[in-house]
Design a protein around this motif. Structure first.
Motif, PDB file in Angstrom:
ATOM      1  N   SER A  43     -11.340  93.590  46.398  1.00 62.30           N
ATOM      2  CA  SER A  43     -10.280  94.464  46.788  1.00 62.30           C
ATOM      3  C   SER A  43      -8.871  93.885  46.920  1.00 62.30           C
ATOM      4  O   SER A  43      -7.905  94.538  46.995  1.00 62.30           O
ATOM      5  CB  SER A  43     -10.703  95.392  47.845  1.00 62.30           C
ATOM      6  N   LYS A  44      -9.008  92.458  47.441  1.00 63.22           N
ATOM      7  CA  LYS A  44      -7.731  91.588  47.817  1.00 63.22           C
ATOM      8  C   LYS A  44      -7.489  92.204  49.291  1.00 63.22           C
ATOM      9  O   LYS A  44      -6.457  91.890  49.444  1.00 63.22           O
ATOM     10  CB  LYS A  44      -6.818  91.822  46.611  1.00 63.22           C
ATOM     11  N   GLY A  45      -8.166  93.113  49.837  1.00 63.93           N
ATOM     12  CA  GLY A  45      -7.546  93.623  51.328  1.00 63.93           C
ATOM     13  C   GLY A  45      -6.791  94.578  51.035  1.00 63.93           C
ATOM     14  O   GLY A  45      -6.287  95.053  52.130  1.00 63.93           O
ATOM     15  N   LYS A  46      -6.459  95.029  49.976  1.00 68.71           N
ATOM     16  CA  LYS A  46      -5.365  96.093  49.567  1.00 68.71           C
ATOM     17  C   LYS A  46      -5.495  97.470  50.273  1.00 68.71           C
ATOM     18  O   LYS A  46      -4.378  97.993  50.481  1.00 68.71           O
ATOM     19  CB  LYS A  46      -5.353  96.146  47.976  1.00 68.71           C
ATOM     20  N   TYR A  47      -6.675  97.916  50.587  1.00 67.99           N
ATOM     21  CA  TYR A  47      -7.158  99.039  50.763  1.00 67.99           C
ATOM     22  C   TYR A  47      -7.305  99.340  52.301  1.00 67.99           C
ATOM     23  O   TYR A  47      -7.819 100.472  52.714  1.00 67.99           O
ATOM     24  CB  TYR A  47      -7.981  99.768  49.972  1.00 67.99           C
ATOM     25  N   TYR A  48      -7.327  98.232  53.163  1.00 67.58           N
ATOM     26  CA  TYR A  48      -7.598  98.213  54.443  1.00 67.58           C
ATOM     27  C   TYR A  48      -6.570  98.749  55.228  1.00 67.58           C
ATOM     28  O   TYR A  48      -5.351  98.705  55.267  1.00 67.58           O
ATOM     29  CB  TYR A  48      -8.425  96.874  54.925  1.00 67.58           C
ATOM     30  N   LEU A  49      -6.859  99.215  56.603  1.00 69.56           N
ATOM     31  CA  LEU A  49      -6.164  99.472  57.726  1.00 69.56           C
ATOM     32  C   LEU A  49      -5.435  98.404  58.194  1.00 69.56           C
ATOM     33  O   LEU A  49      -6.052  97.080  57.932  1.00 69.56           O
ATOM     34  CB  LEU A  49      -6.787 100.121  58.745  1.00 69.56           C
ATOM     35  N   PRO A  50      -4.210  98.393  58.847  1.00 72.10           N
ATOM     36  CA  PRO A  50      -3.540  97.424  59.434  1.00 72.10           C
ATOM     37  C   PRO A  50      -4.591  96.614  60.562  1.00 72.10           C
ATOM     38  O   PRO A  50      -5.148  97.309  61.083  1.00 72.10           O
ATOM     39  CB  PRO A  50      -2.327  98.084  60.184  1.00 72.10           C
ATOM     40  N   PHE A 156     -11.554  92.932  41.618  1.00 78.99           N
ATOM     41  CA  PHE A 156     -11.587  94.449  41.219  1.00 78.99           C
ATOM     42  C   PHE A 156     -10.397  94.484  40.299  1.00 78.99           C
ATOM     43  O   PHE A 156      -9.323  94.528  40.760  1.00 78.99           O
ATOM     44  CB  PHE A 156     -11.380  95.128  42.438  1.00 78.99           C
ATOM     45  N   ASP A 157     -10.787  94.904  39.070  1.00 77.69           N
ATOM     46  CA  ASP A 157      -9.526  94.965  38.027  1.00 77.69           C
ATOM     47  C   ASP A 157      -9.434  96.646  38.040  1.00 77.69           C
ATOM     48  O   ASP A 157     -10.260  97.163  37.304  1.00 77.69           O
ATOM     49  CB  ASP A 157     -10.047  94.556  36.828  1.00 77.69           C
ATOM     50  N   PHE A 158      -8.188  97.009  38.499  1.00 76.16           N
ATOM     51  CA  PHE A 158      -7.897  98.421  38.370  1.00 76.16           C
ATOM     52  C   PHE A 158      -7.105  98.673  37.437  1.00 76.16           C
ATOM     53  O   PHE A 158      -6.028  97.975  37.307  1.00 76.16           O
ATOM     54  CB  PHE A 158      -7.410  98.803  39.921  1.00 76.16           C
ATOM     55  N   PRO A 159      -7.007  99.849  36.807  1.00 72.75           N
ATOM     56  CA  PRO A 159      -6.050  99.985  35.622  1.00 72.75           C
ATOM     57  C   PRO A 159      -4.416  99.936  36.105  1.00 72.75           C
ATOM     58  O   PRO A 159      -4.185 100.707  37.072  1.00 72.75           O
ATOM     59  CB  PRO A 159      -6.339 101.365  35.257  1.00 72.75           C
ATOM     60  N   GLU A 160      -3.719  99.240  35.639  1.00 79.56           N
ATOM     61  CA  GLU A 160      -2.311  99.174  35.855  1.00 79.56           C
ATOM     62  C   GLU A 160      -1.563 100.460  35.697  1.00 79.56           C
ATOM     63  O   GLU A 160      -0.516 100.610  36.771  1.00 79.56           O
ATOM     64  CB  GLU A 160      -1.605  97.967  34.834  1.00 79.56           C
ATOM     65  N   GLU A 161      -2.128 101.237  35.016  1.00 82.03           N
ATOM     66  CA  GLU A 161      -1.286 102.652  34.887  1.00 82.03           C
ATOM     67  C   GLU A 161      -1.236 103.438  35.985  1.00 82.03           C
ATOM     68  O   GLU A 161      -0.376 104.239  36.478  1.00 82.03           O
ATOM     69  CB  GLU A 161      -1.966 103.534  33.519  1.00 82.03           C
TER      70      GLU A 161
END
Length: 306
Positions: A43-50, A156-161
């Motif tokens: 996830s690269k840590g993108k979706y975690y809480l501060p 995790f490869d998520f659609p750029e759109e």
């Protein structure tokens, strides 16, 4: 009831900011823990809480004894054992305070378990091979068995759109549509969300109630706080979903499909002939099973003889 109202009451997490990222895995401290930089996760840590921080340790013999009871033909048993390893060997803190392993995102689970496996067998004594193949050269196609390492696990490869809808403040996807005259949030499910959903399905089944399969597919992405999910909030969200129009349901259903495709355990390696990346499913090779993660996959002689 509008869906956004349900989400505001039960699902939306605390506002999010970028968590600090450490440059590399630390050396063990006195507790035997290693900090995992969030940037290493799929996830690269993108979706975690501060302030989210994750540390792991190696599995003990007692934990491997428990792991040995896994039934690979039972998906619930596999799920339970993967979660057991995280519960025992992963430490989560948020702003320095202890937090549950259930805050971990589902898409990061297998990578973290594999990192624990590498700590448990630091000298490569549990060698897990996988065959990589590339047909770029029809005369001499590339085929080689290599030991699996965590660095081979794909991100995790998520659609750029969908990036246009991402809210860094929420750590979620915020859709505001004048065309549909609605707005709603979509989250990446945590292990806590998936555990609660499993309990709800078991409860509904035990009562002889029908489980709405179409809703089960999308509900994990409506929950921003796993602790808010219970039979009451589940039922309220289910009833509200029946009021969605076709474009809204299609959007959320396609979102769920993309997550499912992106979270498959893929391995990546370089082809020495064409230098391109080779993608391969981790469990395609019959020589490796889930149980082999923590049970040494060698012959009897190799286990006890020099």
């Amino acid at each position: 009831m509008q869906e956004i109202e349900i989400q505001s009451e039960n699902s939306v997490p605390k506002p999010k900011k970028s968590a600090s990222i450490k440059p590399e895995i630390s050396t063990p401290n006195q507790l035997g823990l290693k900090s995992i930089p969030l940037s290493f996760l799929p996830s690269k840590g993108k979706y975690y809480l501060p302030g989210f921080e994750l540390s792991i340790r190696s599995a003990t013999v007692a934990e491997i004894r428990h792991w040995s009871t896994i039934d690979e033909n039972d998906l619930l048993s596999v799920d339970d054992q993967l979660n057991y390893i995280l519960e025992r060997c992963a430490t989560v803190t948020i702003d320095g305070s202890p937090a549950s392993w259930k805050e971990i995102l589902e898409i990061d689970r297998f990578y973290i378990v594999f990192r624990i496996q590498e700590l448990t067998f630091p000298n490569g004594e549990n060698y897990i091979p996988h065959r990589f193949e590339c047909t770029c050269d029809e005369t001499e196609p590339y085929s080689e068995k290599k030991p699996i390492t965590s660095s081979m696990l794909s991100s995790f490869d998520f659609p750029e759109e969908l990036e246009q809808f991402y809210s860094d403040e929420l750590g979620a996807y915020r859709i505001e549509s004048e065309k549909l005259n609605t707005s709603f949030n979509l989250f990446l499910p945590t292990l806590g969300t998936m555990n609660r959903l499993r309990e709800i399905i078991i409860e509904l089944t035990a009562k002889g109630l029908e489980v709405d399969k179409a809703f089960i597919k999308v509900v994990p992405y409506l929950i921003g706080n796993w602790e808010s999910l219970n039979i009451s909030t589940y039922s309220a969200l289910n009833q509200d979903s029946l009021t969605w129009n076709i474009p809204k349901f299609t959007f959320i259903s396609k979102f769920a499909d993309e997550i499912q495709k992106s979270k498959k355990q893929l391995l990546k390696a370089d082809c020495p002939n064409c230098e391109s990346k080779i993608d391969s499913r981790i469990f395609l090779d019959s020589s490796f099973t889930v149980k082999d993660l923590f049970l040494i996959s060698t012959g009897f002689s190799e286990l006890v003889c020099n």
